[in-house]
Design a protein around this motif. Structure first.
Motif, PDB file in Angstrom:
ATOM      1  N   ALA A 106       0.760  -1.208   0.024  1.00 16.15           N
ATOM      2  CA  ALA A 106      -0.116   0.145  -0.253  1.00 16.15           C
ATOM      3  C   ALA A 106       0.842   1.233   0.028  1.00 16.15           C
ATOM      4  O   ALA A 106       0.623   2.225  -0.709  1.00 16.15           O
ATOM      5  N   ALA A 107       1.912   1.278   0.707  1.00 15.91           N
ATOM      6  CA  ALA A 107       2.704   2.287   0.814  1.00 15.91           C
ATOM      7  C   ALA A 107       3.410   2.797  -0.460  1.00 15.91           C
ATOM      8  O   ALA A 107       3.540   3.882  -0.970  1.00 15.91           O
TER       9      ALA A 107
ATOM     10  N   ASN B  20       5.980   8.826  15.027  1.00 17.55           N
ATOM     11  CA  ASN B  20       6.097   8.547  13.446  1.00 17.55           C
ATOM     12  C   ASN B  20       5.914   6.707  13.587  1.00 17.55           C
ATOM     13  O   ASN B  20       6.555   6.451  12.553  1.00 17.55           O
ATOM     14  N   LEU B  21       5.577   6.071  14.372  1.00 17.10           N
ATOM     15  CA  LEU B  21       5.671   4.681  14.247  1.00 17.10           C
ATOM     16  C   LEU B  21       3.950   4.181  14.551  1.00 17.10           C
ATOM     17  O   LEU B  21       3.295   4.633  15.382  1.00 17.10           O
ATOM     18  N   LEU B  22       3.660   3.512  13.531  1.00 17.90           N
ATOM     19  CA  LEU B  22       2.522   2.973  13.456  1.00 17.90           C
ATOM     20  C   LEU B  22       2.476   1.229  13.585  1.00 17.90           C
ATOM     21  O   LEU B  22       3.580   0.966  13.609  1.00 17.90           O
TER      22      LEU B  22
ATOM     23  N   THR C 114      -0.959   2.958   4.190  1.00 17.69           N
ATOM     24  CA  THR C 114      -1.535   4.100   3.164  1.00 17.69           C
ATOM     25  C   THR C 114      -1.024   5.198   4.069  1.00 17.69           C
ATOM     26  O   THR C 114      -0.755   6.198   3.535  1.00 17.69           O
ATOM     27  N   ALA C 115      -1.588   5.069   5.409  1.00 20.70           N
ATOM     28  CA  ALA C 115      -1.285   6.404   6.077  1.00 20.70           C
ATOM     29  C   ALA C 115       0.305   6.607   6.478  1.00 20.70           C
ATOM     30  O   ALA C 115       0.510   7.958   6.355  1.00 20.70           O
TER      31      ALA C 115
ATOM     32  N   SER D  98      -9.146  12.110   4.303  1.00 20.60           N
ATOM     33  CA  SER D  98      -8.469  11.508   2.956  1.00 20.60           C
ATOM     34  C   SER D  98      -7.996  10.329   3.142  1.00 20.60           C
ATOM     35  O   SER D  98      -7.932   9.565   1.966  1.00 20.60           O
ATOM     36  N   LEU D  99      -7.457   9.610   4.338  1.00 17.60           N
ATOM     37  CA  LEU D  99      -6.999   8.477   4.376  1.00 17.60           C
ATOM     38  C   LEU D  99      -8.092   7.277   4.209  1.00 17.60           C
ATOM     39  O   LEU D  99      -7.819   6.289   3.391  1.00 17.60           O
ATOM     40  N   GLN D 100      -9.367   7.691   4.530  1.00 17.67           N
ATOM     41  CA  GLN D 100     -10.245   6.949   4.215  1.00 17.67           C
ATOM     42  C   GLN D 100     -10.659   6.832   2.940  1.00 17.67           C
ATOM     43  O   GLN D 100     -11.260   5.638   2.346  1.00 17.67           O
TER      44      GLN D 100
END
Length: 455
Positions: A24-25, A383-385, A416-417, A435-437
């Motif tokens: 996705a990224a 900045n970590l998901l 994506t995020a 926007s993410l959605q």
């Protein structure tokens, strides 16, 4: 330590969530690296033989699509899966049997085609934090030695929350009262199983099995039962494993099944010595279970052991304490969130951390719950998901949200995020949720029950 090139997004862990996060990224235009400790992709689904994948559906509605569904359709084209089929047990609406070797290939092709820089045989050994407490780089190790990879946004998809741990992000493990996690299991494949004989016995002993309505219409065999024969095996002293039933699923290749019967309790998957001991115990259990099946269960007299998982299967380890902690009540009530990034529907399926029971917290059939963006964010390293089974959830909620189709959805959202944040030069929490959605919807993901109904 050698310093490598800088990436927009660095994803640690090539399991279902990490694969989808990286794809996705990269497809979103971010320069992306995917780090995986084995020589192949797939995580628990391939290295631990955890299958079938379940479930992509809530009742009659397919809620899990996006990249996960793309992978299944590609796998179907090369004969690696029949697709989503009725669950004979009735625990979920559908199951998705897969040929793990072909699944490894499909995942690899999707990652490569997306332009992801794939780094196999590589483990995370530490992190580099900046003065603002955000992540600057991951410390990695492989056959070339120690090196460091810098990034703008990072996604921990290691399953065990290794990056979370090294970064000092708060987390929980196990159930609240004693910290014990769900048991680990060594899955294994068997061949030359006479499934017609198995089904004939089931027809004559229906009360000894957990079965769906009209179970005989299911195209693939799934067994949860043989309770009486398990009890007999235990009384005879020939089955000591902490299991109360025979549990297996038919695979795409004729006469092959995936068996889920070993159970290693009271061991911590994040403790190196404990994990080592769990592996030894589980392989001993496999041999015991195989012998039991061959001697006691109809259809197994001529069966053979094909292989065990590369590693023991882990159901639960570290879970971050995120901006929102998903609860069992959220799931049962089908709670909706404005910052929804994925839908889930799998039952709350808790394998007892200290016994042989399988405890299921009832949810109304077809219940769909939201997973909020805040459950993959934390307040310390911004900045970590995370994605996969280390997301922010209670012991009970994780028992549902940990499964592969859900993990793929959350991974796709996290990747994506991360790409959106890296490209805009902002923190993931500053990404506009609408926007993410919208981006996820364009990628074929559903974010509300109404969208599913319109499909």
């Amino acid at each position: 330590m050698k310093r490598e090139e800088k990436f927009d997004v660095v994803v640690a862990g090539g399991g279902p969530s990490g694969i989808m996060a990286a794809i996705a990224a990269a497809r979103s235009g971010a320069k992306t690296m995917l780090v995986e400790r084995y020589g192949f992709l797939g995580g628990m689904a391939t290295n631990a033989l955890v299958g079938p994948l379940q479930t992509f559906h809530a009742g009659e509605k397919q809620i899990a699509k996006g990249l996960g569904e793309e992978a299944i359709q590609r796998l179907k084209k090369i004969g690696g899966t029949p697709g989503h089929v009725k669950d004979m047990i009735g625990f979920v609406p559908t199951v998705t049997p897969v040929d793990v070797e072909k699944l490894k290939f499909v995942y690899q092709e999707m990652v490569e085609e997306s332009g992801v820089h794939l780094q196999l045989h590589t483990v995370v050994t530490g992190v580099q934090l900046g003065t603002d407490s955000n992540l600057e780089a991951l410390h990695l190790y492989n056959k070339s030695g120690h090196f460091q990879v810098e990034g703008k946004a990072f996604v921990d998809c290691t399953g065990d929350g290794d990056v979370v741990h090294y970064s000092g992000v708060p987390y929980e493990k196990g159930r609240p009262k004693d910290g014990l996690a769900q048991p680990m299991s060594m899955m294994f494949r068997m061949g030359k199983v006479d499934l017609e004989q198995v089904k004939a016995y089931m027809k004559e002993n229906v009360d000894d099995f957990v079965l769906a309505d009209e179970w005989e219409d299911a195209p693939f065999v799934a067994v949860s039962g043989f309770f009486k024969l398990v009890e007999k095996g235990k009384k005879d002293g020939n089955l000591k494993v902490e299991r109360d039933r025979v549990l297996f699923f038919e695979l795409p290749n004729e006469g092959e099944i995936s068996v889920n019967m070993t159970r290693v309790i009271r061991y911590d998957a994040t403790d190196g010595q404990a994990l080592s001991q769990a592996e030894v115990i589980s392989r001993r259990q496999v041999m015991e279970v195989v012998q039991f099946l061959q001697e006691y269960i109809p259809g197994f007299k001529e069966s053979i052991l094909i292989n065990c998982g590369t590693q023991i299967g882990v159901r639960e380890s570290r879970r971050i304490i995120g901006e929102y902690i998903l609860t069992g009540e959220d799931l049962i009530n089908g709670k909706k969130f404005e910052d929804c990034i994925a839908l889930g529907s799998y039952p709350i399926d808790i394998h007892a951390p200290d016994g042989d029971e399988l405890n299921v917290i009832e949810m109304e059939p077809g219940t769909i719950y939201d997973i909020p963006y805040r459950s993959i964010l934390n307040n310390k390293v911004r900045n970590l998901l995370v994605a996969g089974r280390c997301l922010s959830a209670t012991h009970e909620a994780l028992a549902s949200a940990r499964v592969t189709p859900t993990a793929m959805l959350v991974g796709q959202a996290a990747g994506t995020a991360a790409a959106m944040a890296a490209k805009a030069g902002v923190l993931p929490r500053e990404v506009d949720i609408k926007s993410l959605q919208e981006s996820l919807r364009k990628q074929g993901c559903y974010l509300s029950e109404n969208e599913v109904e319109e499909s």
